[in-house]
Design a protein around this motif. Sequence first.
Motif: not given
Length: 344
Positions: A139, A137, A337, A142, A311, A340, A37, A332, A334, A309, A35, A344
């Motif tokens: 996110l 996480d 993906p 970041a 993405t 990621l 930002g 963000y 990604i 947020t 991620a 999740s």
Amino acid sequence: MNRTALRHSISDGLRLVDEPLPQLAAGEASIDVLAVGLCGTDTHILEGNFPSADNVIMGHEVCGIVRELADDSSDLAVGDLVTVEPHKYCTACTYCRSGDEHLCINKKGYGVKLDGGMTTTMIAPARILYRLDPQTDPLIGAMAEPLACCIHSMDRLNPTSGTSILISGCGPAGAMLVALSKARGLTPIVVSEPSESRRELALKMGADLAVHPDDLDSAEVSAVAGEQGFHSVVDAVGRAAIARDLLNRIRKGGTFLVFGVAAPDDALSLTPREVYDKELTIVGSIINPYTHERAVAMLSSLPLDAIPTRTFPLTDYESAFAAQREGREKIYLIPNPELLTDYS
């Protein structure tokens, strides 16, 4: 091996490229980016209001997984979840030699003047990577970079617990400033913000009161702040007109923090007599010197998950930057993906 990267050309704007992955030099690491930002600095770069190198890979709020290490010069390991402290200092100028590296006259930022994190695989010195709890996480990971900037700004403000603060603007950084103000024991914490959703966010982050800027002269604000004004006032927007209004709301002996990045030609009108009569302290705050490790330590103790947020895949960067300008969520990109999904 190739990587996909989002490069910014001063003449041609953004473009997505497929390019060979550079070989690692001594002390470097490669990171599979989970991620990255978007922040105001990125949009300022695109608008030509923030100096950057030509043809650079953008992105400085980075969280990823260590893919490869050039050597064993760090205590990192392949597979570590990391965040990046995105600055390179010359170490030789008077500021570097005086312990003020963030004021380095030859400073270069990753994602600004050096290749950054808007890529599937980023190359960076291992020494600027900070290990995260593997359950973090990405996110939130970041967010370590902007949080580190906010921590430095609070260090510069140096408020005393039990004193009042007014923060103008509650975007992601403003929200972090609210949470840090709460953690420092400031009270009351008042936020000025035109967006209703951001005012709601301010309350979730710990503000005692969040009002529209048009209501700063209301009885409700006076009731919590008192007639003398605020001990601390923060411009987290970056506009001279807002800063001018905020200066009128500082009590005698108070401190004004300039945190938002204003346009270079956005001038603020201020008389020396005003500073003299009220014995004001005015401070600026730039980047995050020696605060990134502290930000990593605080990630789990602040309500950062309250920040909304959104993405986008790296390939949909145009939509991501459009959403960033709308200012409704923390945005963000990604780049990987498929990686990621493990978080999740």
